[in-house]
Scaffold this motif. Structure first.
Motif, PDB file in Angstrom:
ATOM      1  N   ASP A 190       0.837  -1.212   0.000  1.00 15.94           N
ATOM      2  CA  ASP A 190       0.000   0.000   0.000  1.00 15.94           C
ATOM      3  C   ASP A 190       0.867   1.255   0.000  1.00 15.94           C
ATOM      4  O   ASP A 190       0.611   2.207  -0.753  1.00 15.94           O
ATOM      5  CB  ASP A 190      -0.913  -0.025   1.231  1.00 15.94           C
ATOM      6  CG  ASP A 190      -1.932   1.102   1.216  1.00 15.94           C
ATOM      7  OD1 ASP A 190      -2.671   1.219   0.236  1.00 15.94           O
ATOM      8  OD2 ASP A 190      -1.974   1.864   2.204  1.00 15.94           O
ATOM      9  N   ARG A 193       2.553   1.639  -3.479  1.00 17.10           N
ATOM     10  CA  ARG A 193       1.631   2.126  -4.507  1.00 17.10           C
ATOM     11  C   ARG A 193       1.364   3.621  -4.345  1.00 17.10           C
ATOM     12  O   ARG A 193       1.246   4.339  -5.333  1.00 17.10           O
ATOM     13  CB  ARG A 193       0.317   1.338  -4.445  1.00 17.10           C
ATOM     14  CG  ARG A 193       0.450  -0.081  -4.961  1.00 17.10           C
ATOM     15  CD  ARG A 193      -0.830  -0.867  -4.782  1.00 17.10           C
ATOM     16  NE  ARG A 193      -0.709  -2.208  -5.341  1.00 17.10           N
ATOM     17  CZ  ARG A 193      -1.588  -3.194  -5.135  1.00 17.10           C
ATOM     18  NH1 ARG A 193      -2.652  -2.976  -4.356  1.00 17.10           N
ATOM     19  NH2 ARG A 193      -1.402  -4.375  -5.681  1.00 17.10           N
ATOM     20  N   THR A 194       1.264   4.054  -3.103  1.00 17.34           N
ATOM     21  CA  THR A 194       1.060   5.482  -2.860  1.00 17.34           C
ATOM     22  C   THR A 194       2.266   6.287  -3.351  1.00 17.34           C
ATOM     23  O   THR A 194       2.106   7.326  -4.015  1.00 17.34           O
ATOM     24  CB  THR A 194       0.826   5.740  -1.366  1.00 17.34           C
ATOM     25  OG1 THR A 194      -0.344   5.026  -0.944  1.00 17.34           O
ATOM     26  CG2 THR A 194       0.642   7.218  -1.091  1.00 17.34           C
ATOM     27  N   ALA A 195       3.455   5.804  -3.053  1.00 19.99           N
ATOM     28  CA  ALA A 195       4.671   6.513  -3.459  1.00 19.99           C
ATOM     29  C   ALA A 195       4.837   6.536  -4.972  1.00 19.99           C
ATOM     30  O   ALA A 195       5.432   7.473  -5.521  1.00 19.99           O
ATOM     31  CB  ALA A 195       5.885   5.866  -2.813  1.00 19.99           C
ATOM     32  N   LEU A 196       4.313   5.532  -5.646  1.00 19.67           N
ATOM     33  CA  LEU A 196       4.481   5.412  -7.095  1.00 19.67           C
ATOM     34  C   LEU A 196       3.203   5.756  -7.856  1.00 19.67           C
ATOM     35  O   LEU A 196       3.049   5.375  -9.011  1.00 19.67           O
ATOM     36  CB  LEU A 196       4.911   3.982  -7.449  1.00 19.67           C
ATOM     37  CG  LEU A 196       6.272   3.539  -6.907  1.00 19.67           C
ATOM     38  CD1 LEU A 196       6.430   2.029  -7.058  1.00 19.67           C
ATOM     39  CD2 LEU A 196       7.397   4.266  -7.646  1.00 19.67           C
ATOM     40  N   ALA A 197       2.320   6.478  -7.204  1.00 19.82           N
ATOM     41  CA  ALA A 197       1.017   6.755  -7.816  1.00 19.82           C
ATOM     42  C   ALA A 197       1.127   7.446  -9.163  1.00 19.82           C
ATOM     43  O   ALA A 197       0.284   7.260 -10.047  1.00 19.82           O
ATOM     44  CB  ALA A 197       0.168   7.592  -6.861  1.00 19.82           C
ATOM     45  N   SER A 198       2.158   8.258  -9.366  1.00 21.60           N
ATOM     46  CA  SER A 198       2.286   8.994 -10.622  1.00 21.60           C
ATOM     47  C   SER A 198       3.052   8.210 -11.691  1.00 21.60           C
ATOM     48  O   SER A 198       3.229   8.696 -12.807  1.00 21.60           O
ATOM     49  CB  SER A 198       3.001  10.332 -10.373  1.00 21.60           C
ATOM     50  OG  SER A 198       4.307  10.115  -9.863  1.00 21.60           O
ATOM     51  N   THR A 199       3.502   7.008 -11.345  1.00 20.76           N
ATOM     52  CA  THR A 199       4.269   6.202 -12.295  1.00 20.76           C
ATOM     53  C   THR A 199       3.372   5.144 -12.903  1.00 20.76           C
ATOM     54  O   THR A 199       2.830   4.285 -12.189  1.00 20.76           O
ATOM     55  CB  THR A 199       5.456   5.514 -11.584  1.00 20.76           C
ATOM     56  OG1 THR A 199       6.250   6.509 -10.947  1.00 20.76           O
ATOM     57  CG2 THR A 199       6.302   4.738 -12.572  1.00 20.76           C
ATOM     58  N   ALA A 200       3.205   5.196 -14.214  1.00 17.37           N
ATOM     59  CA  ALA A 200       2.289   4.267 -14.874  1.00 17.37           C
ATOM     60  C   ALA A 200       2.898   2.875 -15.014  1.00 17.37           C
ATOM     61  O   ALA A 200       2.208   1.867 -14.867  1.00 17.37           O
ATOM     62  CB  ALA A 200       1.893   4.802 -16.249  1.00 17.37           C
ATOM     63  N   LEU A 257       3.207  -4.562  -6.998  1.00 12.94           N
ATOM     64  CA  LEU A 257       3.096  -3.128  -6.750  1.00 12.94           C
ATOM     65  C   LEU A 257       2.391  -2.386  -7.880  1.00 12.94           C
ATOM     66  O   LEU A 257       1.372  -1.719  -7.674  1.00 12.94           O
ATOM     67  CB  LEU A 257       4.486  -2.524  -6.567  1.00 12.94           C
ATOM     68  CG  LEU A 257       5.066  -2.442  -5.164  1.00 12.94           C
ATOM     69  CD1 LEU A 257       6.417  -1.761  -5.199  1.00 12.94           C
ATOM     70  CD2 LEU A 257       4.129  -1.692  -4.231  1.00 12.94           C
ATOM     71  N   LYS A 258       2.977  -2.473  -9.053  1.00 13.12           N
ATOM     72  CA  LYS A 258       2.507  -1.740 -10.227  1.00 13.12           C
ATOM     73  C   LYS A 258       2.794  -2.604 -11.445  1.00 13.12           C
ATOM     74  O   LYS A 258       3.639  -3.498 -11.395  1.00 13.12           O
ATOM     75  CB  LYS A 258       3.284  -0.414 -10.400  1.00 13.12           C
ATOM     76  CG  LYS A 258       3.204   0.547  -9.253  1.00 13.12           C
ATOM     77  CD  LYS A 258       1.998   1.437  -9.338  1.00 13.12           C
ATOM     78  CE  LYS A 258       2.051   2.399 -10.496  1.00 13.12           C
ATOM     79  NZ  LYS A 258       0.925   3.350 -10.505  1.00 13.12           N
TER      80      LYS A 258
END
Length: 312
Positions: A190, A193-200, A257-258
């Motif tokens: 969690d 994901r928050t830290a990488l929210a702007s990374t597609a 994660l992403k």
């Protein structure tokens, strides 16, 4: 559909992490549509993957939970067959596994239907089986497995709609060391994901070294996938240049994660990364000891990928 009475059986594919009311209702609907002689094959997906916040339960545990919930509503579980199904992160291979599992339970050429509800892109697989009929099931609003896992792994009360039989077993599971580890993993995922929210899309570089019947692997130390094997290498930081070359693995569901594209290069890593040799046969015999899809990568690039997966 008028041909349902002529069907030999139905196939229902899912992760069922964990099974809930909509899953149970779908099997009950399928049993009713098939008539007294029809059977439903439930294929438990991700059977070759390690426990994680996305897949906390083994195939055997999911079959137990699913069967208990079906018995609770009076379904004839003698007509329901459970089998594990591996993730391939490759649609044609995965679809071939589904067909092979159906052939093993029914017979090659049996008249089958695929159970499912077409709701979003995750339902595309419903169109991958030409020649099979479709058994559409009614939507069940509200409850879903993602919400159930969130409640279980964040210490929240389980939704009231959860089957009492399933709720009892989840309460027992919540008190285990495995659940405690997965709660730590949930928090780390969690936060990530928050830290990488702007990374597609993320990228990673991995190395596959196989020599003398051994494969070089790391043991993960952090809370995500703690203790699992992984190929040496690392996820690149956002903005780092993406190196070229290697074998590309970029299935959108391969990483926790992403969405992450992995480039896997044969040969030794340029620096140790803490990797140690593991006998290749031992590694391949324990696919659920690998982080994410690393076991699939090792099997595929060494030419050892097979449709078999242990149901333990």
């Amino acid at each position: 559909m008028n041909t349902r009475a002529a069907l030999d059986g139905a196939v229902y594919v899912g992760r069922f992490q964990p099974p809930h009311a909509a899953h149970v209702g779908s099997v009950v609907q399928a049993l009713g549509a098939l008539g007294s002689g029809g059977r439903v094959l439930v294929l438990l997906g991700s059977a070759n993957l390690a426990r994680s916040v996305k897949n906390p339960f083994t195939p055997a545990e999911r079959a137990f939970l699913f069967r208990a919930a079906l018995q609770e509503v009076g379904a004839d579980t003698r007509r329901v067959i459970f089998r594990p199904l591996p993730d391939r992160f490759d649609p044609p291979r995965w679809a071939a596994d589904v067909r092979a599992a159906a052939d093993a339970v029914f017979r090659p050429g049996a008249r089958l239907a695929l159970v499912g509800l077409e709701k979003d892109a995750s339902s595309d697989y419903l169109r991958w089986f030409p020649g099979w009929a479709r058994l559409e099931v009614a939507a069940t609003p509200g409850l879903n497995a993602t919400d159930l896992r969130a409640a279980l792994l964040t210490g929240q009360p389980l939704p009231a709609e959860v089957s009492p039989a399933v709720a009892r077993q989840l309460s027992v599971f919540a008190r285990t060391p495995t659940a405690a580890r997965l709660r730590r993993e949930w928090a780390a995922v969690d936060a990530g994901r928050t830290a990488l929210a702007s990374t597609a899309l993320l990228h990673e570089r991995r190395w596959l070294r196989v020599e003398g019947g051994e494969v070089w692997l790391n043991h993960r130390a952090g809370p995500i996938g703690q203790g699992l094997w992984e190929l040496p290498g690392a996820v690149l930081l956002p903005g780092e240049p993406v190196p070229a070359g290697g074998h590309l693995f970029d299935h959108p569901a391969r990483a926790l994660l992403k969405p992450t594209a992995a480039q896997v290069v044969p040969g030794p890593a340029p620096r140790p990364f803490g990797a140690r040799p593991v006998h290749l046969e031992v590694a391949l015999a324990h696919p659920r000891n690998f982080h994410e899809d690393h076991g699939v990568i090792v099997a595929r690039l060494t030419g050892r990928e097979t449709p078999e997966v242990q149901g333990r």
